[in-house]
Design a protein around this motif. Sequence first.
Motif, PDB file in Angstrom:
ATOM      1  N   LEU A 132       0.743  -1.103   0.006  1.00  0.00           N
ATOM      2  CA  LEU A 132       0.083   0.139   0.235  1.00  0.00           C
ATOM      3  C   LEU A 132       0.894   1.182  -0.153  1.00  0.00           C
ATOM      4  CD1 LEU A 132      -2.995   0.768  -0.011  1.00  0.00           C
ATOM      5  CD2 LEU A 132      -2.866   1.124   2.741  1.00  0.00           C
ATOM      6  N   TYR A 133       1.941   1.180   0.572  1.00  0.00           N
ATOM      7  CA  TYR A 133       3.087   2.390   0.568  1.00  0.00           C
ATOM      8  C   TYR A 133       3.503   2.511  -0.568  1.00  0.00           C
ATOM      9  CZ  TYR A 133       6.896   5.114   2.497  1.00  0.00           C
ATOM     10  OH  TYR A 133       7.801   6.318   2.533  1.00  0.00           O
ATOM     11  N   ALA A 134       3.703   1.352  -1.120  1.00  0.00           N
ATOM     12  CA  ALA A 134       4.289   1.579  -2.836  1.00  0.00           C
ATOM     13  C   ALA A 134       3.189   2.285  -3.836  1.00  0.00           C
ATOM     14  CB  ALA A 134       4.716   0.282  -3.338  1.00  0.00           C
ATOM     15  N   ARG A 135       1.967   1.917  -3.534  1.00  0.00           N
ATOM     16  CA  ARG A 135       0.601   2.313  -4.241  1.00  0.00           C
ATOM     17  C   ARG A 135       0.549   3.815  -3.926  1.00  0.00           C
ATOM     18  NH1 ARG A 135      -2.276   2.851  -8.114  1.00  0.00           N
ATOM     19  NH2 ARG A 135      -4.272   2.236  -8.538  1.00  0.00           N
ATOM     20  N   GLU A 136       0.715   4.309  -2.404  1.00  0.00           N
ATOM     21  CA  GLU A 136       0.008   5.478  -2.239  1.00  0.00           C
ATOM     22  C   GLU A 136       1.226   6.697  -2.221  1.00  0.00           C
ATOM     23  OE1 GLU A 136      -2.636   5.108   1.341  1.00  0.00           O
ATOM     24  OE2 GLU A 136      -4.128   4.331   0.186  1.00  0.00           O
TER      25      GLU A 136
ATOM     26  N   GLY B 145      -2.554   9.512   2.869  1.00  0.00           N
ATOM     27  CA  GLY B 145      -1.342   9.849   2.675  1.00  0.00           C
ATOM     28  C   GLY B 145      -0.118   9.564   3.353  1.00  0.00           C
ATOM     29  N   LYS B 146       0.854  10.233   3.061  1.00  0.00           N
ATOM     30  CA  LYS B 146       2.219  10.032   3.642  1.00  0.00           C
ATOM     31  C   LYS B 146       2.346  10.343   5.216  1.00  0.00           C
ATOM     32  CE  LYS B 146       4.862  12.256  -0.218  1.00  0.00           C
ATOM     33  NZ  LYS B 146       5.524  13.470  -0.398  1.00  0.00           N
ATOM     34  N   GLU B 147       1.537  11.144   5.767  1.00  0.00           N
ATOM     35  CA  GLU B 147       1.346  11.132   7.187  1.00  0.00           C
ATOM     36  C   GLU B 147       0.931  10.046   7.982  1.00  0.00           C
ATOM     37  OE1 GLU B 147       0.192  13.226   4.982  1.00  0.00           O
ATOM     38  OE2 GLU B 147       1.573  14.985   5.456  1.00  0.00           O
ATOM     39  N   GLY B 148       0.058   9.290   7.455  1.00  0.00           N
ATOM     40  CA  GLY B 148      -0.615   8.137   7.899  1.00  0.00           C
ATOM     41  C   GLY B 148       0.474   7.086   7.884  1.00  0.00           C
ATOM     42  N   HIS B 149       1.305   6.923   6.903  1.00  0.00           N
ATOM     43  CA  HIS B 149       2.302   5.976   6.755  1.00  0.00           C
ATOM     44  C   HIS B 149       3.320   5.935   7.712  1.00  0.00           C
ATOM     45  CE1 HIS B 149       0.736   3.192   3.491  1.00  0.00           C
ATOM     46  NE2 HIS B 149       0.272   4.475   3.033  1.00  0.00           N
ATOM     47  N   HIS B 150       3.769   7.238   8.036  1.00  0.00           N
ATOM     48  CA  HIS B 150       4.823   7.700   9.018  1.00  0.00           C
ATOM     49  C   HIS B 150       4.256   7.349  10.116  1.00  0.00           C
ATOM     50  CE1 HIS B 150       6.268  10.933   5.601  1.00  0.00           C
ATOM     51  NE2 HIS B 150       6.557   9.718   5.342  1.00  0.00           N
ATOM     52  N   ALA B 151       3.018   7.639  10.478  1.00  0.00           N
ATOM     53  CA  ALA B 151       2.843   7.167  11.934  1.00  0.00           C
ATOM     54  C   ALA B 151       2.838   5.845  12.131  1.00  0.00           C
ATOM     55  CB  ALA B 151       1.300   7.806  12.195  1.00  0.00           C
TER      56      ALA B 151
END
Length: 421
Positions: free
Chosen positions: A253-257, A387-393
């Motif tokens: 999902l990180y790769a996709r988003e 987006g990015k913020e959610g993945h970073h968390a």
Amino acid sequence: MQSKYNSQSIIYIILLILAGEAVFILPFVLARVFRATVLDVFQITNTEIGYCFSIYGLVALGSYLVGGPLADKYQPRKLMGIALILTALGGLVYADNPSLNTLKILYGFWGFTTIFLFWAAMIKATRVWGGATNQGKAFGFLDGGRGLVGALFGVLGIIIFSLFVKDSHTELTPIQQTEAFNQVVYTSSIIVAIIGVIVFFFLKIDREDESVIREKITIDAIKTVLKLPAVWLLMIIILCAYVGYKITDVFSLYAREVMNYSEVDAAKTGTFLLFIRSVVGVVIGFLADRSRASIYLCIGFALSVIGAILFASGILEEGTTPLFFLAIIVTAIGVYAARVLYFAVMKEGHIPLTLTGTAVGIISFIGYTPDIFAGPLIGYLLDGMPGKEGHHAVFWTLAGFSIVGLITSIIFFKISSKKPF
């Protein structure tokens, strides 16, 4: 058990590997490799699929406690074979595009089939195969082999999926998505069922090892296990390691988003992870038998911390593909090394072989609670901060749990170096 690797020994570990991953293909591996597709096909959010995983975890929680002692009484082949066949039957429902409520019930069913009958029996069968001196190899082959099997299922799924598109950069229509994913599920279900039948008839313990099967389940056995400090430390170690393993679900999902990969290329990223797992399992298994497995357990958590910080820092974004894959490799080595070894250290922690099933049930009751909370937590972070913020968390969460796991593993290393408790 198998001090020399004869043909029967090789067949035994191959069947363990096939069964060990096949049972989790439908509930977890497909959702890991095709995360974005699963969300689209079932029209659910990250939080909602997290609830499905939670229901699985709640059912599994009770199954660990009851199924653990069961594995000390009955032969693994019977428990594991039945579990695989029942799990495969659930795939028929999965391929019928169920509603969210039906999907929750299905995951509850899978929580029973994959844990109550299967989990402790698999761990005990692996300890038996490893014998007195090859615990690292046994669990390394098991988890590394499982990674390879999962990767092959992933490749098969991608091949089937790709039949519905002209090239990897083409976006699928909703109907194409559904048809492609359903074919992946049907094919996987048939293979899982076949493996179940083979395991039921051919995963046999040598007569000389039948002494590890207890005649009855007793309260005294449970009390004995609860007195072992290693059991309590392993609860924390497995909990932290398993959070890391659950977070690997979001790499595709990180790769996709975040990296803006296509649907097929994102699925390839998830499959790449499974190949890493297969290599790490075998290498770490051999290294662990040359030293103390708990040393490499500590190294695994340390690498998880480093990899998690790379993802959480925000330096990985579109155009940084080499660094992205380096971060995946570092994180995956750490997560999978810890996963390989957290049961391989049972002998080092002086847990009796005859009580393996009971110990695994008790340890797993706490250790695998991430099945309950990790899915909704990850979903909440991803949906709450798109987006990015959610993945970073999510990856800061991994860093925190990995630090706790590292500290606990160091304590285990120091305590287990002493004589039996």
